[in-house]
Scaffold this active site. Structure first.
Site, PDB file in Angstrom:
ATOM      1  N   ASP A 166     -18.072 -29.521 -62.209  1.00 34.53           N
ATOM      2  CA  ASP A 166     -18.457 -28.254 -62.832  1.00 34.53           C
ATOM      3  C   ASP A 166     -19.468 -28.545 -63.936  1.00 34.53           C
ATOM      4  O   ASP A 166     -19.101 -29.104 -64.975  1.00 34.53           O
ATOM      5  CB  ASP A 166     -17.218 -27.567 -63.414  1.00 34.53           C
ATOM      6  CG  ASP A 166     -17.519 -26.165 -63.930  1.00 34.53           C
ATOM      7  OD1 ASP A 166     -18.709 -25.817 -64.033  1.00 34.53           O
ATOM      8  OD2 ASP A 166     -16.564 -25.426 -64.231  1.00 34.53           O
ATOM      9  N   GLU A 175     -35.452 -33.882 -64.556  1.00 39.65           N
ATOM     10  CA  GLU A 175     -36.112 -34.437 -65.743  1.00 39.65           C
ATOM     11  C   GLU A 175     -36.682 -35.808 -65.424  1.00 39.65           C
ATOM     12  O   GLU A 175     -35.944 -36.770 -65.203  1.00 39.65           O
ATOM     13  CB  GLU A 175     -35.135 -34.547 -66.916  1.00 39.65           C
ATOM     14  CG  GLU A 175     -35.785 -35.134 -68.171  1.00 39.65           C
ATOM     15  CD  GLU A 175     -34.835 -35.292 -69.330  1.00 39.65           C
ATOM     16  OE1 GLU A 175     -35.195 -35.971 -70.309  1.00 39.65           O
ATOM     17  OE2 GLU A 175     -33.726 -34.727 -69.255  1.00 39.65           O
ATOM     18  N   HIS A 203     -42.572 -40.625 -71.501  1.00 40.34           N
ATOM     19  CA  HIS A 203     -42.462 -39.251 -71.008  1.00 40.34           C
ATOM     20  C   HIS A 203     -43.811 -38.721 -70.549  1.00 40.34           C
ATOM     21  O   HIS A 203     -43.881 -37.915 -69.622  1.00 40.34           O
ATOM     22  CB  HIS A 203     -41.860 -38.343 -72.085  1.00 40.34           C
ATOM     23  CG  HIS A 203     -40.367 -38.350 -72.096  1.00 40.34           C
ATOM     24  ND1 HIS A 203     -39.615 -37.415 -71.434  1.00 40.34           N
ATOM     25  CD2 HIS A 203     -39.486 -39.211 -72.659  1.00 40.34           C
ATOM     26  CE1 HIS A 203     -38.329 -37.674 -71.605  1.00 40.34           C
ATOM     27  NE2 HIS A 203     -38.220 -38.759 -72.347  1.00 40.34           N
ATOM     28  N   LYS A 206     -14.840 -25.451 -71.747  1.00 40.75           N
ATOM     29  CA  LYS A 206     -16.269 -25.118 -71.734  1.00 40.75           C
ATOM     30  C   LYS A 206     -16.779 -24.648 -73.099  1.00 40.75           C
ATOM     31  O   LYS A 206     -17.678 -23.811 -73.176  1.00 40.75           O
ATOM     32  CB  LYS A 206     -16.574 -24.063 -70.667  1.00 40.75           C
ATOM     33  CG  LYS A 206     -16.224 -24.486 -69.244  1.00 40.75           C
ATOM     34  CD  LYS A 206     -16.563 -23.390 -68.245  1.00 40.75           C
ATOM     35  CE  LYS A 206     -16.288 -23.845 -66.823  1.00 40.75           C
ATOM     36  NZ  LYS A 206     -14.862 -24.024 -66.536  1.00 40.75           N
TER      37      LYS A 206
END
Length: 586
Positions: free
Chosen positions: A473, A265, A571, A397
């Site tokens: 993770d 990004e 951006h 998670k």
């Protein structure tokens, strides 16, 4: 020499004046071009086709009309007259004629497609690359050769070198055929070959042949496949490249850290870097570790809810804690039981074990310890039915209120006071605008959305980027990104106090992907590589505070950009590619 594209020579069958067959190739011999009149049909054939079409539709209409009349008059359909018999014969004859005229050509088109090298897809122009013809012009002296053939110019992007059959040995080809046929399972290649890279090469080539899809651009070389065997990834065929940038220095608790961030990004690293600059110019940030404990919650079932409650009371009785802790702690020299929290749903009992895990993230460690406790409890509770080692009360998670309230992994709060002049010069906004925006966006807006642990601007951006760079993770970004960002004006409204509270940062500095070369280098950059020998768990705790400090920098910069109206412009400048990907082919 420039590379150009050339089609494979097309075999052409020709006959001489005596009727003998001559073989030649289109590259060397050119047949006279066909004229448009050669494709036209004789006039009589046109008339015949028109007549048959007219006959077909006429008799079809006649038969449908007669069929309708018979139904209306209740006449049996099997009773036919001579005109109807003649019409049926004409209909069948016209159908046979049309099938013979059009159908044979249609069927032949498929048979030609299997032998014509110009029509099949297996001759991919992108895969047939040869060097420009460098033969001298003298080779064109023979009158039967035409050397005026103009070769097309290569306009595609450079082709990335990939695995070809030339790099495969005869043994590799035999193994590929066995994998394709199913006689050798693809997952067993590493154990059968004893060479992880060769196994990845063969699996990759097998996949390309079976799927018909190219894996160009997915690197194979330059990676240690032995390092992931049995712990990081199975069925390897290559690795994905993610760029790593640095933000900093981040001045946290009196020390400077250069934070590695793996992301695709644009503008993210630049934004974090600006936040670090503002924090540094204001004297740095401070952090506090509130809690450190990984959890696992098995679920068991009893014949009655009363029996489930009996075990709940047993587990929560302080007199039994030491006994349970002894059984729990024997699984590892780092695992130390901290607490057990129980919840009942009918006859089901959920037991949430929490323990310290040293410098490891600790999921495997705590799971093994919980299994020991379950085995021990079955001696006193033989009617206990173990449904699963994890019952989602952990919760791993998943965005869950239990993690947001009780915490999981490392619970950290990080704060900084940003001076007024820094807010104006570096962040290009003012304190009042930031405080108001944080209240309306991060607090009120998230409440309106019904957010759970998402009272922030983009904590997950920073968490995920640091996680990927350091071998964590990435899936645990879900609960690790739980964060509430607070801002208020201090020192008579001149300066800005900003803080982030993150109750469930789940990470480690040993195990999993932390031992990979690239990720290990990023951990080494932060000074938290491996396990701490002096104080077990200190490296992982320090990494958690660095993650929180990075989130603080990211929150500060993004909120300032929104308050100053710079979000879209930044951006458009840093997060948009000028490359026309539609023109890039592989």
């Amino acid at each position: 020499m420039d590379e150009v594209r050339r089609r494979p020579p097309k075999h052409i069958v020709r006959k001489d004046h005596d009727g003998e067959v001559l073989n030649s190739f289109s590259h060397g011999h050119h047949l006279p071009p066909l004229k448009p009149s050669d494709y036209s049909l004789p006039l009589s054939l046109y008339l015949a086709n028109a007549l048959v079409f007219s006959l077909f539709f006429s008799v079809a209409y006649f038969l449908l009309h007669r069929w309708r009349e018979k139904i209306r008059k209740s006449t049996p359909l099997h009773i036919v007259t001579f005109p109807e018999i003649a019409a049926l014969i004409c209909l069948v004859a016209s159908v046979i004629y049309l099938l013979g005229f059009f159908g044979i050509g249609f069927v032949h088109s498929f048979s030609r497609a299997s032998t014509d090298s110009w029509d099949v897809e297996e001759y991919d122009d992108d895969n047939i690359i040869i060097k420009e013809d460098t033969r001298p012009t003298g080779a064109c002296a023979a009158p039967s050769l035409d050397c005026s053939l103009s070769l097309p110019t290569k306009i595609h992007a450079p082709i990335v070198s990939t695995t070809t059959t030339s790099t495969l040995s005869d043994d590799d080809e035999q193994i590929i055929k066995s994998v394709v046929s199913g006689s050798i399972p693809s997952y067993s290649l590493e154990s059968k070959l004893g060479n992880c890279k060769r196994a990845a090469l063969i699996r990759r080539e097998t996949l390309q042949r079976m799927s018909g899809r190219s894996l160009e651009g997915l690197p194979l070389d330059g990676f240690d496949y032995e390092s992931i065997l049995g712990q990081c990834c199975e069925m390897a065929i290559g690795y994905v490249q993610i760029p790593v940038g640095i933000a900093g220095p981040l001045l946290l608790d009196g020390k400077e850290y250069t934070v590695p961030m793996a992301t695709t990004e644009g503008c993210l690293v630049a934004s974090a870097n600006r936040g670090c600059k503002a924090i540094y110019a204001s004297g740095g940030a401070t952090s506090v570790l509130l809690r450190d404990g990984m959890t696992r919650a098995p679920v068991v079932r009893f014949p009655t809810a009363k029996r489930a409650a009996d075990l709940k009371f047993f587990m929560e009785d302080p007199d039994n804690f030491d006994t349970i802790a002894v059984v729990f702690n024997k699984s590892s020299r780092f695992a130390r039981l901290q607490s057990v929290q129980c919840a009942i749903a009918g006859k089901n009992l959920y037991m949430r074990f929490s323990c310290s895990t040293g410098d490891a993230m600790g999921m495997n460690m705590v799971s093994k310890a919980v299994q020991n406790v379950i085995d021990y409890l079955q001696n006193d509770f033989p009617d206990m039915d173990v449904i699963g080692l994890t019952g989602n009360f952990c919760a791993d998670k998943k965005a869950a209120a239990v993690n947001w309230i009780e915490g999981r992994g490392k619970s950290v709060v990080c704060e900084a006071i940003i001076k007024e002049e820094v807010v104006k010069k570096v962040l290009k906004t003012n304190v009042a605008a930031l405080v108001e925006l944080n209240m309306i966006k991060n607090l009120t807006g998230s409440a309106v959305a019904g957010s759970l642990g998402g009272f922030n601007a983009h904590a997950s951006n920073m968490v995920t980027a640091v996680y990927i760079a350091t071998g964590q993770d990435p899936a645990q970004n879900v609960e690790s990104s739980h964060c509430i960002t607070m801002m208020e004006a201090v020192n008579d409204g001149k300066d800005l106090h900003i803080s982030v509270s993150m109750p469930s940062i789940e990470l480690g500095t040993v195990g999993g992907g932390t031992q990979l070369a690239s990720q290990s280098a990023c951990l080494n950059l932060l000074g938290v590589k491996g396990a701490s020998k002096d104080s077990p768990g200190s490296n992982s705790r320090l990494l958690a505070t660095i993650v929180a400090g990075s989130v603080l920098a990211g929150e500060l910069s993004l909120m300032s950009a929104i308050a100053a109206g710079q979000l879209v412009n930044s951006h458009m400048k840093y997060n948009r590619s000028a490359k026309d990907v539609s023109k890039i082919t592989f």
